[in-house]
Design an enzyme around this catalytic site. Structure first.
Site, mmCIF file in Angstrom:
data_model
loop_
_atom_site.group_PDB
_atom_site.id
_atom_site.type_symbol
_atom_site.label_atom_id
_atom_site.label_comp_id
_atom_site.label_asym_id
_atom_site.label_seq_id
_atom_site.Cartn_x
_atom_site.Cartn_y
_atom_site.Cartn_z
ATOM 1 N N ASP A 175 0.840 -1.195 0.000
ATOM 2 C CA ASP A 175 0.000 0.000 0.000
ATOM 3 C C ASP A 175 0.880 1.252 0.000
ATOM 4 O OD1 ASP A 175 -2.894 1.006 0.373
ATOM 5 O OD2 ASP A 175 -1.897 1.910 2.090
ATOM 6 N N ASP A 325 -7.550 -8.066 -4.415
ATOM 7 C CA ASP A 325 -7.166 -6.662 -4.557
ATOM 8 C C ASP A 325 -7.092 -6.370 -6.051
ATOM 9 O OD1 ASP A 325 -5.991 -4.169 -4.721
ATOM 10 O OD2 ASP A 325 -4.586 -4.524 -3.101
ATOM 11 N N HIS A 356 -6.679 -6.633 0.026
ATOM 12 C CA HIS A 356 -5.679 -5.576 0.010
ATOM 13 C C HIS A 356 -4.732 -5.679 1.200
ATOM 14 C CE1 HIS A 356 -3.877 -1.741 -0.869
ATOM 15 N NE2 HIS A 356 -4.227 -1.268 0.309
#
Length: 580
Positions: A175, A325, A356
Site C-alpha cells: 500500500d 485486490d 488488500h
C-alpha cells in the site's frame, strides 16, 4: 492457496495512475464495530491533551501509552528515534547481527499489521524493523492534516533509515508503504539487497494531468458509517478514489479498523478491531489517516527517476499479489513489475486468496514464502546495482540459418560492441544490430515463449564463433522482399519479449504507406545517418519519447530488414507518437 505466476506482458505505457491505496477492494459488507469503533478508555479529554511543537513549527500530539496496553497478539516492545523533532516508533526484534528486513505499512494501518509475519521472520534468523509512519501507530502525529505530503514522508523515511544506519536491507512494502518505500529504493538502490512488494506500486502521473483534487479537511457529521458511505463509492477508478480521498478527510467517526475489516471479509475479532484503532483515541490524533489518501494530489513525475532506476535493479525482487485486490494486487500490476525489474526474473512470484491487507489474512504463510525467497537469494550473492550507462547495456544478436529455411536467433551476453563489429559470419548467417538488455538482452528470462510453443533447446547457451551465445527465439518464416529491388525483406519471428524505453529516448521509426509503424530495435539514433535505401512512400522518422514506453512483441510479429542491416519490428502503436 497461492500459485506461481508466469509473466504475461502487455502493450502498455509505463505511466500509470496510483491505485486505490488503502481501500482497493472494499465491499459493502458490514464491519465488526464500525459504527461505534473501539472502546477507547485511554483517551484524555481534549483540553488535557498536550500539543507539542517542533523547531519547524509542526504541532503534534503523542498517543498515550495506555492506549496500547491491551493489544491483541502484539507483544513487541516499543523503540523510538527522533527525526526532525518528531518521534518515530518502530518494532525492532531478532538478532542484532541478523540481515535486516524493513517492513513498511500503508494507510490507515500501523505496524500491528505485521504481527503475524514478524515471528516467522525472526525465527528464521532475521532482524525485523517495522516502523509506524509519522501520524500513525505509536509515532508522533501532526495535528494539521495538511502537514502530510508525499515528499515529506519520503524524506522522513529516508532520515529514519539513516538514523538507524541500516544497509543491505530487504525491503517489504505494501500500500502506501510501497509508494514511499519503492521511491526510497529507487533513489538509493545501493542500500537495498532485496525488495518484496505485496499489493504495491509506485505512482507516476504526467505533469498537468493529475485528476485528483485536495479535499476540505472538515468533519461532515452527516456521514453515518464507513460501511454505508463506502458502499456508495463510484466504480470508476478515478472518481472512486477521489470519493475515498474526500471521505477520509471528512469522516466524523474512526474508520481505521473498519477498512481493514471490510477488506479481509469482516473476520476481525473485537480485540483485533480495537488494536487497529488503538493509536487514534480522539479526532486530534487522526490527521495522518485523514490525509494520506489526499497525498495523491501531489503526484506528478517526481517518481520517474526512481521508477527508471528500479528498471535497472538487478538484485532479487519479488511481487506478491492478493487475488481480491483488483488494483495494487492485480495480475496486470504484478506482471508490470516482473517485466520492469531485472531482478524479478526467475523469482517465485506468488498470488494468494487474500485482499488488500494481505498481511492480515495470510501473514504467516506469506512470511514463510519470503524466508524461502531470501534463503534462495543469499546476501553474498545479491548482485550489485550497476552504474547507469548513458549508452545503455548492450546485447547483440546473430541469426543462424536452419535447413527448413528458417533461422534460429542467438544473443551474445558477453560480447562487446567492438567484438561484434569485427565478427565474421558465413554468408548465410545474419548479423543483427545491438540492442539494450532491457530490450531483449542476455537474460534468458527476458525471452518469454508461451509453453505450447517452446522447442527443445530453448534458452541453451553454446559457444559459436568463439563466444557464448544464448538461444533466444526462432525465426519461423521469411517472406519475399517488399519491392522488386530486394529492399525491406520481411521475416516473422516466434518470440515473446518486452521492449522498454525511458522518457527522452529517441526511437527510429519506419512508417509504411499503410500508416503501420515499425520501430528500430535498439535505443541509439547514431546510425540514422547511415540511412538505408527504402522504397518510395516509406519514411524514416525520429521520435523522442515524452514518457516511458513499454512495448510487447509476440508470436508472429514482423521484422523488416533493410539493406544496411537495420531491423525494424512491428507493427506497433507508440504511445504519444503522431505520424507527421
Amino acid at each position: 492457496m497461492h500459485r506461481f505466476i508466469k509473466p504475461v506482458l502487455t502493450l502498455t505505457s509505463a505511466l500509470f495512475f496510483v491505485s486505490l491505496a488503502g481501500c482497493s477492494d472494499s465491499s459493502d459488507n458490514g464491519g465488526f464495530a464500525g459504527e461505534a469503533g473501539a472502546q477507547l478508555l485511554c483517551a484524555l479529554p481534549e483540553d488535557d491533551i498536550e500539543i507539542n511543537t517542533t523547531a519547524a513549527n509542526i504541532e503534534f500530539v503523542r498517543t498515550p501509552d495506555a492506549c496500547f496496553d491491551n493489544l491483541d497478539g502484539f507483544p513487541f516492545a516499543p523503540n523510538y528515534v527522533d527525526v526532525e523533532g518528531l518521534r518515530y516508533h518502530y518494532v525492532d526484534v531478532g538478532p542484532r547481527d541478523g540481515e535486516v528486513i524493513l517492513m513498511l505499512h500503508g494507510q490507515p494501518t500501523w505496524s500491528y499489521l505485521y504481527r503475524k509475519m514478524i515471528p516467522v521472520l525472526v525465527e528464521a534468523g532475521y532482524r525485523v524493523i517495522a516502523p509506524d509512519h509519522i501520524g500513525m501507530g505509536r509515532s508522533d502525529k501532526p495535528v494539521d492534516p495538511r502537514v502530510h505530503q508525499y515528499e515529506q514522508h519520503v524524506a522522513w523515511m529516508k532520515s529514519f533509515v539513516s538514523a538507524l544506519e541500516l544497509s543491505d536491507i530487504t525491503l517489504f512494502v505494501q500500500d502506501w508503504g510501497s509508494l514511499i518505500g519503492l521511491r526510497m529504493a529507487g533513489d538509493n538502490p545501493e542500500k537495498f539487497a532485496r525488495i518484496v512488494v505485496a499489493n504495491g506500486d509506485l505512482a507516476v502521473i504526467p505533469e498537468g494531468l493529475n485528476p485528483f483534487t485536495l479535499p476540505v479537511f472538515e468533519f461532515d457529521e452527516t456521514i453515518q458509517s464507513t460501511i454505508e458511505h463506502m458502499s456508495l463509492r463510484p466504480n470508476d477508478r478515478i472518481t472512486g478514489f477521489q470519493y475515498w480521498v474526500n471521505f477520509a478527510a471528512s469522516a466524523p467517526h474512526l474508520f481505521a479498523a473498519d477498512m481493514v475489516d471490510i477488506s479481509t471479509g469482516n473476520n476481525l475479532t473485537e480485540a483485533q478491531f480495537d488494536s487497529y484503532n488503538a493509536p487514534f483515541p480522539t479526532r486530534i490524533y487522526w490527521g495522518g489517516i485523514r490525509a494520506f489518501p489526499s497525498m495523491v494530489t501531489g503526484f506528478g513525475q517526481q517518481n520517474v527517476p526512481a521508477y527508471e532506476a528500479l528498471g535497472r535493479f538487478e538484485r532479487p525482487f519479488l511481487f506478491i499479489g492478493g487475488e481480491d485486490d483488483a488494483n495494487l494486487g492485480s495480475v496486470a500490476n504484478q506482471n508490470k513489475w516482473i517485466a520492469h525489474v531485472p531482478g524479478a526474473a526467475g523469482q517465485p512470484h506468488t498470488r494468494y486468496e487474500a485482499g488488500h491487507f494481505i498481511q492480515e489474512q495470510v501473514g504467516g504463510e506469506m512470511a514463510a514464502h519470503v524466508v524461502l525467497f531470501m534463503q534462495a537469494n543469499p546476501l553474498n550473492q545479491a548482485k550489485p546495482d550497476p552504474e547507469p550507462d548513458e549508452e545503455g547495456p548492450r546485447g547483440f544478436e546473430i541469426l543462424e540459418p536452419k535447413p527448413d529455411g528458417t533461422f534460429r536467433a542467438w544473443v551474445g551476453p558477453t560480447i562487446t560492441g567492438e567484438e561484434f563489429a569485427a565478427l565474421q559470419l558465413p554468408d548465410d548467417w545474419i548479423k543483427n544490430q545491438p540492442r539494450e538488455t532491457g530490450v531483449d538482452g542476455p537474460d534468458a528470462n527476458r525471452f518469454l515463449r508461451s509453453p505450447d510453443e517452446r522447442e527443445d533447446g530453448d534458452f541453451l547457451v553454446e559457444d559459436i564463433f568463439g563466444f557464448p551465445w544464448l538461444h533466444a527465439a526462432t525465426v519461423v518464416e521469411q517472406a519475399a522482399p517488399l519491392d522488386e529491388n530486394g529492399l525491406l525483406i520481411v521475416t516473422r519471428v516466434r518470440k515473446y519479449h518486452e521492449i522498454t524505453y525511458n522518457s527522452g529516448s529517441t526511437l527510429v521509426l519506419l512508417v509504411a504507406p499503410s500508416g503501420d509503424v515499425y520501430f528500430r530495435i535498439g535505443r541509439d539514433a547514431d546510425r540514422i545517418s547511415d540511412r538505408p535505401t527504402i522504397p518510395s512512400l516509406w519514411r524514416l522518422v525520429e521520435y523522442t519519447t515524452e514518457e516511458p514506453v513499454i512495448l510487447e512483441l509476440f508470436n508472429g510479429n514482423e521484422v523488416i530488414r533493410t539493406d544496411n542491416e537495420d531491423s525494424f519490428q512491428g507493427p506497433v502503436v507508440i504511445p504519444g507518437f503522431t505520424d507527421p
